[in-house]
Write a protein that holds these residues in place. Structure first.
Motif, PDB file in Angstrom:
ATOM      1  N   ARG A   1      35.302 -41.004 -10.899  1.00 35.26           N
ATOM      2  CA  ARG A   1      34.046 -41.418 -11.527  1.00 35.26           C
ATOM      3  C   ARG A   1      32.915 -41.502 -10.497  1.00 35.26           C
ATOM      4  NH1 ARG A   1      37.620 -45.247 -13.991  1.00 35.26           N
ATOM      5  NH2 ARG A   1      36.442 -47.073 -13.248  1.00 35.26           N
ATOM      6  N   ILE A   2      33.260 -41.950  -9.286  1.00 32.90           N
ATOM      7  CA  ILE A   2      32.251 -41.956  -8.218  1.00 32.90           C
ATOM      8  C   ILE A   2      31.829 -40.534  -7.885  1.00 32.90           C
ATOM      9  CG2 ILE A   2      31.810 -42.499  -5.790  1.00 32.90           C
ATOM     10  CD1 ILE A   2      33.727 -44.866  -6.084  1.00 32.90           C
ATOM     11  N   ARG A   3      32.784 -39.612  -7.827  1.00 32.72           N
ATOM     12  CA  ARG A   3      32.463 -38.219  -7.505  1.00 32.72           C
ATOM     13  C   ARG A   3      31.518 -37.608  -8.532  1.00 32.72           C
ATOM     14  NH1 ARG A   3      38.194 -38.183  -6.244  1.00 32.72           N
ATOM     15  NH2 ARG A   3      38.466 -38.109  -3.976  1.00 32.72           N
ATOM     16  N   ILE A   4      31.678 -38.015  -9.790  1.00 37.45           N
ATOM     17  CA  ILE A   4      30.781 -37.499 -10.836  1.00 37.45           C
ATOM     18  C   ILE A   4      29.348 -37.942 -10.555  1.00 37.45           C
ATOM     19  CG2 ILE A   4      30.189 -37.712 -13.283  1.00 37.45           C
ATOM     20  CD1 ILE A   4      33.206 -37.784 -13.866  1.00 37.45           C
ATOM     21  N   THR A   5      29.181 -39.205 -10.153  1.00 36.86           N
ATOM     22  CA  THR A   5      27.843 -39.687  -9.802  1.00 36.86           C
ATOM     23  C   THR A   5      27.299 -38.952  -8.580  1.00 36.86           C
ATOM     24  OG1 THR A   5      28.059 -41.884 -10.772  1.00 36.86           O
ATOM     25  CG2 THR A   5      26.563 -41.681  -8.906  1.00 36.86           C
ATOM     26  N   LEU A   6      28.139 -38.781  -7.556  1.00 40.64           N
ATOM     27  CA  LEU A   6      27.695 -38.082  -6.347  1.00 40.64           C
ATOM     28  C   LEU A   6      27.306 -36.638  -6.655  1.00 40.64           C
ATOM     29  CD1 LEU A   6      30.316 -39.402  -3.769  1.00 40.64           C
ATOM     30  CD2 LEU A   6      27.911 -40.053  -3.956  1.00 40.64           C
ATOM     31  N   ALA A   7      28.080 -36.004  -7.547  1.00 42.45           N
ATOM     32  CA  ALA A   7      27.770 -34.628  -7.923  1.00 42.45           C
ATOM     33  C   ALA A   7      26.430 -34.552  -8.654  1.00 42.45           C
ATOM     34  CB  ALA A   7      28.883 -34.058  -8.798  1.00 42.45           C
ATOM     35  N   ALA A   8      26.179 -35.516  -9.537  1.00 39.49           N
ATOM     36  CA  ALA A   8      24.916 -35.532 -10.269  1.00 39.49           C
ATOM     37  C   ALA A   8      23.741 -35.745  -9.311  1.00 39.49           C
ATOM     38  CB  ALA A   8      24.933 -36.619 -11.334  1.00 39.49           C
TER      39      ALA A   8
ATOM     40  N   GLN B   1      23.805 -35.035  -6.092  1.00 43.59           N
ATOM     41  CA  GLN B   1      23.725 -33.834  -5.254  1.00 43.59           C
ATOM     42  C   GLN B   1      22.976 -32.726  -5.985  1.00 43.59           C
ATOM     43  OE1 GLN B   1      24.965 -33.968  -2.242  1.00 43.59           O
ATOM     44  NE2 GLN B   1      24.699 -31.864  -1.530  1.00 43.59           N
ATOM     45  N   GLU B   2      23.215 -32.613  -7.292  1.00 42.38           N
ATOM     46  CA  GLU B   2      22.526 -31.588  -8.080  1.00 42.38           C
ATOM     47  C   GLU B   2      21.025 -31.870  -8.135  1.00 42.38           C
ATOM     48  OE1 GLU B   2      22.611 -29.676 -12.601  1.00 42.38           O
ATOM     49  OE2 GLU B   2      24.157 -31.081 -11.954  1.00 42.38           O
ATOM     50  N   ALA B   3      20.668 -33.149  -8.233  1.00 42.88           N
ATOM     51  CA  ALA B   3      19.244 -33.503  -8.218  1.00 42.88           C
ATOM     52  C   ALA B   3      18.634 -33.152  -6.866  1.00 42.88           C
ATOM     53  CB  ALA B   3      19.067 -34.988  -8.514  1.00 42.88           C
ATOM     54  N   GLY B   4      19.441 -33.309  -5.802  1.00 44.64           N
ATOM     55  CA  GLY B   4      18.986 -32.922  -4.484  1.00 44.64           C
ATOM     56  C   GLY B   4      18.365 -34.061  -3.713  1.00 44.64           C
ATOM     57  N   GLU B   5      18.568 -34.055  -2.400  1.00 45.81           N
ATOM     58  CA  GLU B   5      18.003 -35.102  -1.546  1.00 45.81           C
ATOM     59  C   GLU B   5      16.483 -35.116  -1.627  1.00 45.81           C
ATOM     60  OE1 GLU B   5      18.373 -36.681   3.080  1.00 45.81           O
ATOM     61  OE2 GLU B   5      19.408 -34.857   2.425  1.00 45.81           O
ATOM     62  N   ARG B   6      15.884 -33.954  -1.854  1.00 50.84           N
ATOM     63  CA  ARG B   6      14.427 -33.882  -1.929  1.00 50.84           C
ATOM     64  C   ARG B   6      13.868 -34.528  -3.193  1.00 50.84           C
ATOM     65  NH1 ARG B   6      12.985 -27.727   0.220  1.00 50.84           N
ATOM     66  NH2 ARG B   6      13.841 -27.981   2.335  1.00 50.84           N
ATOM     67  N   SER B   7      14.748 -34.873  -4.133  1.00 49.95           N
ATOM     68  CA  SER B   7      14.285 -35.543  -5.348  1.00 49.95           C
ATOM     69  C   SER B   7      13.710 -36.920  -5.033  1.00 49.95           C
ATOM     70  CB  SER B   7      15.436 -35.696  -6.352  1.00 49.95           C
ATOM     71  OG  SER B   7      16.402 -36.617  -5.856  1.00 49.95           O
ATOM     72  N   GLY B   8      14.094 -37.465  -3.880  1.00 54.54           N
ATOM     73  CA  GLY B   8      13.622 -38.795  -3.504  1.00 54.54           C
ATOM     74  C   GLY B   8      14.512 -39.916  -3.990  1.00 54.54           C
ATOM     75  N   ILE B   9      15.566 -39.597  -4.750  1.00 55.94           N
ATOM     76  CA  ILE B   9      16.508 -40.617  -5.203  1.00 55.94           C
ATOM     77  C   ILE B   9      17.365 -41.041  -4.008  1.00 55.94           C
ATOM     78  CG2 ILE B   9      18.439 -41.124  -6.735  1.00 55.94           C
ATOM     79  CD1 ILE B   9      17.338 -39.011  -8.648  1.00 55.94           C
TER      80      ILE B   9
ATOM     81  N   PRO C   1      24.118 -44.986   4.133  1.00 55.63           N
ATOM     82  CA  PRO C   1      23.482 -43.873   3.410  1.00 55.63           C
ATOM     83  C   PRO C   1      24.516 -42.850   2.951  1.00 55.63           C
ATOM     84  CG  PRO C   1      22.232 -44.414   5.377  1.00 55.63           C
ATOM     85  CD  PRO C   1      23.517 -45.196   5.461  1.00 55.63           C
ATOM     86  N   ALA C   2      24.432 -42.459   1.697  1.00 58.55           N
ATOM     87  CA  ALA C   2      25.376 -41.468   1.156  1.00 58.55           C
ATOM     88  C   ALA C   2      24.937 -40.048   1.474  1.00 58.55           C
ATOM     89  CB  ALA C   2      25.508 -41.637  -0.351  1.00 58.55           C
ATOM     90  N   TRP C   3      23.628 -39.824   1.549  1.00 59.32           N
ATOM     91  CA  TRP C   3      23.152 -38.474   1.838  1.00 59.32           C
ATOM     92  C   TRP C   3      23.572 -38.057   3.244  1.00 59.32           C
ATOM     93  CZ3 TRP C   3      22.251 -36.096  -2.279  1.00 59.32           C
ATOM     94  CH2 TRP C   3      21.528 -36.643  -3.319  1.00 59.32           C
ATOM     95  N   GLY C   4      24.280 -36.929   3.325  1.00 59.76           N
ATOM     96  CA  GLY C   4      24.691 -36.400   4.610  1.00 59.76           C
ATOM     97  C   GLY C   4      25.947 -37.041   5.161  1.00 59.76           C
ATOM     98  N   ALA C   5      26.472 -38.063   4.473  1.00 60.13           N
ATOM     99  CA  ALA C   5      27.675 -38.732   4.964  1.00 60.13           C
ATOM    100  C   ALA C   5      28.905 -37.871   4.695  1.00 60.13           C
ATOM    101  CB  ALA C   5      27.833 -40.090   4.277  1.00 60.13           C
ATOM    102  N   PRO C   6      29.899 -37.892   5.606  1.00 62.99           N
ATOM    103  CA  PRO C   6      31.125 -37.106   5.387  1.00 62.99           C
ATOM    104  C   PRO C   6      31.810 -37.445   4.075  1.00 62.99           C
ATOM    105  CG  PRO C   6      31.037 -37.947   7.639  1.00 62.99           C
ATOM    106  CD  PRO C   6      29.909 -38.611   6.881  1.00 62.99           C
TER     107      PRO C   6
ATOM    108  N   ALA D   1      30.505 -38.252   1.238  1.00 60.95           N
ATOM    109  CA  ALA D   1      29.863 -37.591   0.114  1.00 60.95           C
ATOM    110  C   ALA D   1      30.284 -36.140   0.035  1.00 60.95           C
ATOM    111  CB  ALA D   1      28.339 -37.703   0.236  1.00 60.95           C
ATOM    112  N   ALA D   2      30.338 -35.476   1.196  1.00 61.90           N
ATOM    113  CA  ALA D   2      30.737 -34.074   1.201  1.00 61.90           C
ATOM    114  C   ALA D   2      32.194 -33.925   0.772  1.00 61.90           C
ATOM    115  CB  ALA D   2      30.549 -33.504   2.612  1.00 61.90           C
ATOM    116  N   ASP D   3      33.059 -34.859   1.271  1.00 65.50           N
ATOM    117  CA  ASP D   3      34.464 -34.800   0.887  1.00 65.50           C
ATOM    118  C   ASP D   3      34.655 -35.036  -0.590  1.00 65.50           C
ATOM    119  OD1 ASP D   3      35.067 -34.395   3.521  1.00 65.50           O
ATOM    120  OD2 ASP D   3      35.626 -36.470   3.943  1.00 65.50           O
ATOM    121  N   ALA D   4      33.840 -35.934  -1.167  1.00 67.72           N
ATOM    122  CA  ALA D   4      33.964 -36.274  -2.584  1.00 67.72           C
ATOM    123  C   ALA D   4      33.623 -35.104  -3.460  1.00 67.72           C
ATOM    124  CB  ALA D   4      33.042 -37.446  -2.921  1.00 67.72           C
ATOM    125  N   LEU D   5      32.750 -34.212  -2.981  1.00 67.94           N
ATOM    126  CA  LEU D   5      32.324 -33.090  -3.786  1.00 67.94           C
ATOM    127  C   LEU D   5      33.175 -31.849  -3.561  1.00 67.94           C
ATOM    128  CD1 LEU D   5      28.488 -33.522  -3.323  1.00 67.94           C
ATOM    129  CD2 LEU D   5      29.843 -34.128  -5.307  1.00 67.94           C
TER     130      LEU D   5
END
Length: 247
Positions: A154-161, A163-171, A235-240, A242-246
Motif C-alpha cells: 500500500r505504501i508502494r502504491i502511494t510512492l508510485a502515484a 513518482q508519477e506526479a513527479g518531484e517537479r510537481s512540488g508535492i 525525505p522520500a524523494w531520491g531516497a534508496p 523509494a527507488a526500491d519500493a518502485l
C-alpha cells in the motif's frame, strides 16, 4: 457562497446533492440538510453550521474543548467522500496526508495527483508522510494485519502515484515510522484524525473531523504531533527506499 465564489450548482456538486436541493436551502432557511451533508457544506464554504443553520444547532451548542469536533465517525469509511472532496477543494494553504500508507486516497479520489499539483501551483503546500516500506515497524504491522494487500504494498502504491506526479510537481514526501497508530489528514484549519485500533485496518477505525477554533485545542495538539513527525522524517524523494519500493 458569494465569498467562496460558489453557485448553487457548484456547491451541490461538491457535497453530492442536486442543484434543486441546494436552491431549496437558499429559498427556505428552515430547511436543514442531513448532518453529513452539513459537514460537506461547512467544509466547502468554510462557515460553521451554527452560522448557516442556527436553529438546527441551537440545542447542541458546544462551549468546551469538544467544540472543535465537527463530526465523529465510528469507522473512517463512514465519513462521506464528499467531505474529503470538499476539504481538498477548499484548502488553499496546507494539505497534509500523514497516514502510514495513504493508500485509500488514490482509490477514492480520481485524478488526485493532478488536483494536488494544481494546488501547489496555486501556492498551497502539499505534503505526504508515509511509512518506510522496508522498515521493521512496517514488517511487524504486516504480521499483525495478515492481509494479502500488505502495508508495504500500500505504501508502494502511494510512492508510485507521487513518482508519477513527479518531484517537479512540488508535492513533498517524507518517511516516518512513528505514526503507525495514528493518521492525521490536515486541510488548512480542518483535519480528519484516525486512531488505529488493535489489528484493524484504517477504514475500520474511528475518525474525528476537527476544526481549529482555539489555541492549544484538539486541532493544535494533533497539528503539533504532525509537525514533529515531519521535522524528524526523512525525505522520500531520491531516497534508496523509494527507488526500491518502485522496483
Amino acid at each position: 457562497m458569494a465569498a467562496s465564489r460558489m453557485t448553487a450548482g457548484c456547491l451541490a456538486r461538491t457535497v453530492g446533492v442536486s442543484t434543486k436541493t441546494a436552491e431549496r436551502w437558499l429559498s427556505n432557511p428552515a430547511r436543514v440538510p442531513h448532518p453529513r451533508t452539513r459537514d460537506g457544506v461547512e467544509a466547502a464554504l468554510g462557515v460553521s453550521a451554527d452560522v448557516l443553520w442556527p436553529k438546527s444547532v441551537r440545542s447542541t451548542v458546544k462551549v468546551g474543548a469538544d467544540r472543535e469536533i465537527v463530526s465523529a465517525y465510528p469507522y473512517r469509511s463512514a465519513c462521506p467522500r464528499t467531505v474529503w472532496a470538499a476539504l481538498i477543494h477548499s484548502a488553499t494553504r496546507n494539505i497534509t496526508f500523514a497516514g502510514y500508507t495513504n493508500y485509500f486516497v488514490w482509490q477514492e479520489h480520481p485524478r488526485l495527483a493532478a488536483r494536488l499539483t494544481a494546488k501547489v501551483a496555486a501556492g498551497c503546500q502539499v505534503r505526504f508522510l508515509v511509512g518506510d516500506p522496508a522498515s521493521e515497524v512496517t514488517r511487524r504491522r504486516e504480521e499483525v494485519e495478515g492481509v494479502p494487500l500488505t502495508v508495504s504494498t500500500r505504501i508502494r502504491i502511494t510512492l508510485a502515484a507521487l513518482q508519477e506526479a513527479g518531484e517537479r510537481s512540488g508535492i513533498q514526501a517524507r518517511f516516518s515510522d512513528e505514526h503507525i497508530a495514528l493518521s492525521v489528514f490536515a486541510f488548512d484549519d480542518q483535519m480528519l484524525v484516525t486512531p488505529h485500533l488493535s489489528s484493524l485496518l484504517g477504514h475500520e477505525s474511528p475518525m474525528l473531523h476537527l476544526r481549529r477554533l482555539e489555541d492549544d485545542g484538539l486541532y493544535d495538539r494533533f497539528a503539533a504531533h504532525v509537525a514533529a513527525l515531519w521535522e524528524n522524517g526523512r525525505p522520500a524523494w531520491g531516497a534508496p527506499e523509494a527507488a526500491d519500493a518502485l522496483s
